[in-house]
Design a protein around this motif. Structure first.
Motif, PDB file in Angstrom:
ATOM      1  N   GLY A  28       0.822  -1.194   0.000  1.00 15.10           N
ATOM      2  CA  GLY A  28       0.000   0.000   0.000  1.00 15.10           C
ATOM      3  C   GLY A  28       0.857   1.245   0.000  1.00 15.10           C
ATOM      4  O   GLY A  28       2.094   1.172   0.016  1.00 15.10           O
ATOM      5  N   ASN A  36       2.893   5.031   9.143  1.00 10.79           N
ATOM      6  CA  ASN A  36       2.717   3.582   9.010  1.00 10.79           C
ATOM      7  C   ASN A  36       4.051   2.842   8.988  1.00 10.79           C
ATOM      8  O   ASN A  36       4.113   1.668   9.327  1.00 10.79           O
ATOM      9  CB  ASN A  36       1.836   3.215   7.804  1.00 10.79           C
ATOM     10  CG  ASN A  36       2.329   3.773   6.476  1.00 10.79           C
ATOM     11  OD1 ASN A  36       3.475   4.192   6.338  1.00 10.79           O
ATOM     12  ND2 ASN A  36       1.447   3.773   5.491  1.00 10.79           N
ATOM     13  N   GLN A  55       7.185  -3.247   4.195  1.00  9.33           N
ATOM     14  CA  GLN A  55       6.342  -2.413   3.356  1.00  9.33           C
ATOM     15  C   GLN A  55       6.737  -2.519   1.886  1.00  9.33           C
ATOM     16  O   GLN A  55       7.920  -2.459   1.544  1.00  9.33           O
ATOM     17  CB  GLN A  55       6.426  -0.956   3.790  1.00  9.33           C
ATOM     18  CG  GLN A  55       5.757  -0.678   5.133  1.00  9.33           C
ATOM     19  CD  GLN A  55       5.842   0.782   5.490  1.00  9.33           C
ATOM     20  OE1 GLN A  55       6.866   1.245   5.976  1.00  9.33           O
ATOM     21  NE2 GLN A  55       4.765   1.519   5.263  1.00  9.33           N
ATOM     22  N   ASN A  84      -3.495  -2.215   1.959  1.00 10.79           N
ATOM     23  CA  ASN A  84      -4.078  -0.938   2.354  1.00 10.79           C
ATOM     24  C   ASN A  84      -5.120  -0.565   1.307  1.00 10.79           C
ATOM     25  O   ASN A  84      -4.789  -0.159   0.192  1.00 10.79           O
ATOM     26  CB  ASN A  84      -2.970   0.119   2.429  1.00 10.79           C
ATOM     27  CG  ASN A  84      -3.431   1.398   3.099  1.00 10.79           C
ATOM     28  OD1 ASN A  84      -4.614   1.676   3.170  1.00 10.79           O
ATOM     29  ND2 ASN A  84      -2.476   2.181   3.584  1.00 10.79           N
ATOM     30  N   LEU A 133      -8.627   2.002   9.184  1.00  9.62           N
ATOM     31  CA  LEU A 133      -7.315   2.624   9.420  1.00  9.62           C
ATOM     32  C   LEU A 133      -7.444   4.137   9.591  1.00  9.62           C
ATOM     33  O   LEU A 133      -6.960   4.712  10.563  1.00  9.62           O
ATOM     34  CB  LEU A 133      -6.381   2.310   8.248  1.00  9.62           C
ATOM     35  CG  LEU A 133      -5.002   2.972   8.280  1.00  9.62           C
ATOM     36  CD1 LEU A 133      -4.201   2.480   9.477  1.00  9.62           C
ATOM     37  CD2 LEU A 133      -4.252   2.701   6.974  1.00  9.62           C
ATOM     38  N   GLN A 297      -8.986   4.802   4.339  1.00  9.87           N
ATOM     39  CA  GLN A 297      -8.359   3.527   4.027  1.00  9.87           C
ATOM     40  C   GLN A 297      -8.660   2.492   5.108  1.00  9.87           C
ATOM     41  O   GLN A 297      -8.835   2.836   6.282  1.00  9.87           O
ATOM     42  CB  GLN A 297      -6.833   3.684   3.935  1.00  9.87           C
ATOM     43  CG  GLN A 297      -6.351   4.734   2.963  1.00  9.87           C
ATOM     44  CD  GLN A 297      -6.597   4.358   1.523  1.00  9.87           C
ATOM     45  OE1 GLN A 297      -7.151   5.145   0.751  1.00  9.87           O
ATOM     46  NE2 GLN A 297      -6.179   3.187   1.137  1.00  9.87           N
ATOM     47  N   ASN A 298      -8.689   1.235   4.697  1.00 10.90           N
ATOM     48  CA  ASN A 298      -8.839   0.102   5.610  1.00 10.90           C
ATOM     49  C   ASN A 298      -7.741  -0.909   5.338  1.00 10.90           C
ATOM     50  O   ASN A 298      -7.222  -0.984   4.211  1.00 10.90           O
ATOM     51  CB  ASN A 298     -10.197  -0.578   5.403  1.00 10.90           C
ATOM     52  CG  ASN A 298     -11.364   0.361   5.637  1.00 10.90           C
ATOM     53  OD1 ASN A 298     -11.372   1.132   6.581  1.00 10.90           O
ATOM     54  ND2 ASN A 298     -12.361   0.305   4.756  1.00 10.90           N
ATOM     55  N   LEU A 299      -7.396  -1.700   6.323  1.00 10.93           N
ATOM     56  CA  LEU A 299      -6.425  -2.770   6.135  1.00 10.93           C
ATOM     57  C   LEU A 299      -7.169  -4.087   5.938  1.00 10.93           C
ATOM     58  O   LEU A 299      -8.004  -4.465   6.760  1.00 10.93           O
ATOM     59  CB  LEU A 299      -5.484  -2.878   7.334  1.00 10.93           C
ATOM     60  CG  LEU A 299      -4.612  -1.657   7.628  1.00 10.93           C
ATOM     61  CD1 LEU A 299      -3.605  -1.980   8.733  1.00 10.93           C
ATOM     62  CD2 LEU A 299      -3.904  -1.157   6.382  1.00 10.93           C
ATOM     63  N   ALA A 315      -2.215  -6.238  11.510  1.00  8.58           N
ATOM     64  CA  ALA A 315      -3.122  -5.185  11.068  1.00  8.58           C
ATOM     65  C   ALA A 315      -3.815  -4.525  12.257  1.00  8.58           C
ATOM     66  O   ALA A 315      -3.978  -3.299  12.305  1.00  8.58           O
ATOM     67  CB  ALA A 315      -4.154  -5.756  10.099  1.00  8.58           C
ATOM     68  N   THR A 319      -3.328  -0.361  13.771  1.00  9.00           N
ATOM     69  CA  THR A 319      -4.480   0.550  13.797  1.00  9.00           C
ATOM     70  C   THR A 319      -4.903   0.904  15.221  1.00  9.00           C
ATOM     71  O   THR A 319      -6.012   1.384  15.437  1.00  9.00           O
ATOM     72  CB  THR A 319      -5.667  -0.078  13.043  1.00  9.00           C
ATOM     73  OG1 THR A 319      -5.935  -1.383  13.574  1.00  9.00           O
ATOM     74  CG2 THR A 319      -5.369  -0.206  11.558  1.00  9.00           C
ATOM     75  N   GLU A 327      -1.575   9.352  12.842  1.00  6.44           N
ATOM     76  CA  GLU A 327      -2.023   9.572  11.463  1.00  6.44           C
ATOM     77  C   GLU A 327      -2.724  10.916  11.345  1.00  6.44           C
ATOM     78  O   GLU A 327      -2.561  11.630  10.355  1.00  6.44           O
ATOM     79  CB  GLU A 327      -2.959   8.447  11.015  1.00  6.44           C
ATOM     80  CG  GLU A 327      -2.261   7.125  10.738  1.00  6.44           C
ATOM     81  CD  GLU A 327      -2.527   6.626   9.330  1.00  6.44           C
ATOM     82  OE1 GLU A 327      -3.682   6.665   8.887  1.00  6.44           O
ATOM     83  OE2 GLU A 327      -1.560   6.206   8.676  1.00  6.44           O
TER      84      GLU A 327
END
Length: 411
Positions: A28, A36, A55, A84, A133, A297-299, A315, A319, A327
């Motif tokens: 992502g 992140n 990542q 992501n 997220l 955004q979501n994981l 994950a 979060t 964030e």
């Protein structure tokens, strides 16, 4: 080329090495402020050597990212452990059977203290398929030195703009033929009490949709739309507002921090920022609060990954409330947890935190359907350019196109 390069990197990253921690590939965008990245490092350390989060950045394009995810997930890629995802991916990816469902303690952990809008964005057919997220909703930004108060409705805003000189009283929106234009239309339809499609992708367009199309046309023809409306996206609107070329702007919260930073080097922007007010996104019908689309955004944890159990644990770690706050502070991305809006440090960055939270409580997702990628294109094709809209005709065209798509065809 970006997709090919990322795909090659993913294929090269296979699990962990013998005797060492399991490598979890997190695919992502990388936060510009590094939040992140820091979360990945700390969660890896806290795992006690069980896993290491690596990542793998994606192309800086929502369309390219979705294409990458779809291709790799459809191929059963074993080397994407956490992805992501944009909030609009949930129905499509869940319906295809690509995402791990959250149950039991994982589900409770993922949704603890999460606001209704972000929680809905990870839900498909009453099941949870992701970890929220960050989130986002648009606000109304206006010049307090040009108007005495924020308008309550779109009709009122257009009238107030017309009472100001051309150029100074402009309404700045996203009218380009892209996803941001769909957000504008969906915001208006939802605020008017309607919907675009049902869960099967069938159109449920009614007078609310006609009213939404009428408002877009009226803004475009008001004489108070920026000349570049039909090609404008978020940043063009932001820069025009900072340059003093508008009294009203509909945009995401990042514009506040951007204006504050730009005010340090521009006298014009400094004057604009000093008088920069914020209010709830305007209503369509007087007395009925607006309901706007959430971003964010979501994981997600792909079923095809090598270590879905560890990936889910990672994950959930990335979060936590701590990272939600970071964030918000460092990336300009609003948190999904209710409590984070009461964090004093977050409130310094978001003086409009309560307003943002209020809108998130009754926000909506963009048309929740597995065929969203086709639905959004149909909306764009049927309603663009803004000034040329014939409301009744445009909605009839859109209805026909959506029915064709629901029947498995192409318009």
């Amino acid at each position: 080329m970006a997709i090919a390069a990322t795909a090659a990197a993913i294929v090269a990253g296979c699990g962990g090495s013998s005797g060492g921690p399991v490598t979890l590939n997190f695919v992502g965008p990388i936060d510009p402020g590094g939040t992140n990245t820091k979360a990945a490092a700390e969660c890896s350390q806290q795992s006690g050597g069980r896993y290491r989060i690596r990542q793998l950045p994606v192309a800086n394009s929502a369309d390219a990212t979705r294409e990458l995810f779809v291709r790799r997930l459809a191929a059963g890629d074993k080397n994407m452990d956490i992805i992501n995802m944009d909030t609009i991916y949930t129905p499509e990816f869940a319906e295809a059977g690509w995402l791990t469902e959250l149950t039991g303690a994982d589900k409770e952990d993922a949704l603890e203290d999460v606001l209704p809008g972000p929680a809905e964005s990870v839900t498909w057919e009453d099941k949870i398929y992701g970890v929220p997220l960050n989130t986002n909703v648009q606000l109304l930004w206006y010049r307090k030195d040009l108007v005495p108060r924020a308008p309550e409705t779109w009709d009122e805003m257009i009238q107030m703009a017309k009472e100001l000189p051309a150029g100074q009283g402009n309404i700045l929106e996203q009218g380009n033929k892209y996803e941001g234009y769909v957000v504008w239309f969906n915001n208006l339809v939802s605020s008017a009490g309607g919907e675009i499609v049902d869960a099967e992708g069938r159109p449920v367009l009614d007078e609310a949709a006609v009213k939404a199309a009428t408002i877009i046309r009226d803004v475009a023809r008001s004489g108070r739309a920026d000349p570049s409306l039909s090609t404008a996206q978020e940043d063009q609107a932001r820069l025009a507002f900072e340059a003093g070329k508008g009294a009203f702007m509909l945009n995401w919260p990042y514009v506040y921090a951007a204006a504050r930073a730009d005010a340090e080097t521009s006298e014009v922007t400094a004057e604009v920022f000093k008088n920069m007010g914020y209010a709830r996104w305007p209503a369509v019908n007087k007395g009925e609060p607006s309901r706007v689309s959430i971003g964010g955004q979501n994981l997600g944890v792909p079923k095809s990954g090598r270590n879905p159990k560890l990936a889910m644990e990672a994950a959930l770690c990335m979060t936590q409330q701590k990272w939600q706050a970071q964030e918000a502070i460092n990336e300009g991305l609003p948190p999904v947890m209710n409590a984070v809006y009461d964090d004093p440090e977050v409130r310094k960055v978001y003086p409009f935190a309560d307003l943002l939270r209020e809108q998130l409580k009754d926000s909506v997702v963009r048309p929740p359907t597995p065929s969203y990628s086709d639905v959004t294109l149909a909306i764009q094709d049927s309603l663009h350019p803004p000034a040329a809209i014939n409301p009744e005709q445009a909605i009839n065209t859109l209805r026909d196109r959506l029915n064709t798509l629901a029947d498995g065809g192409m318009y």
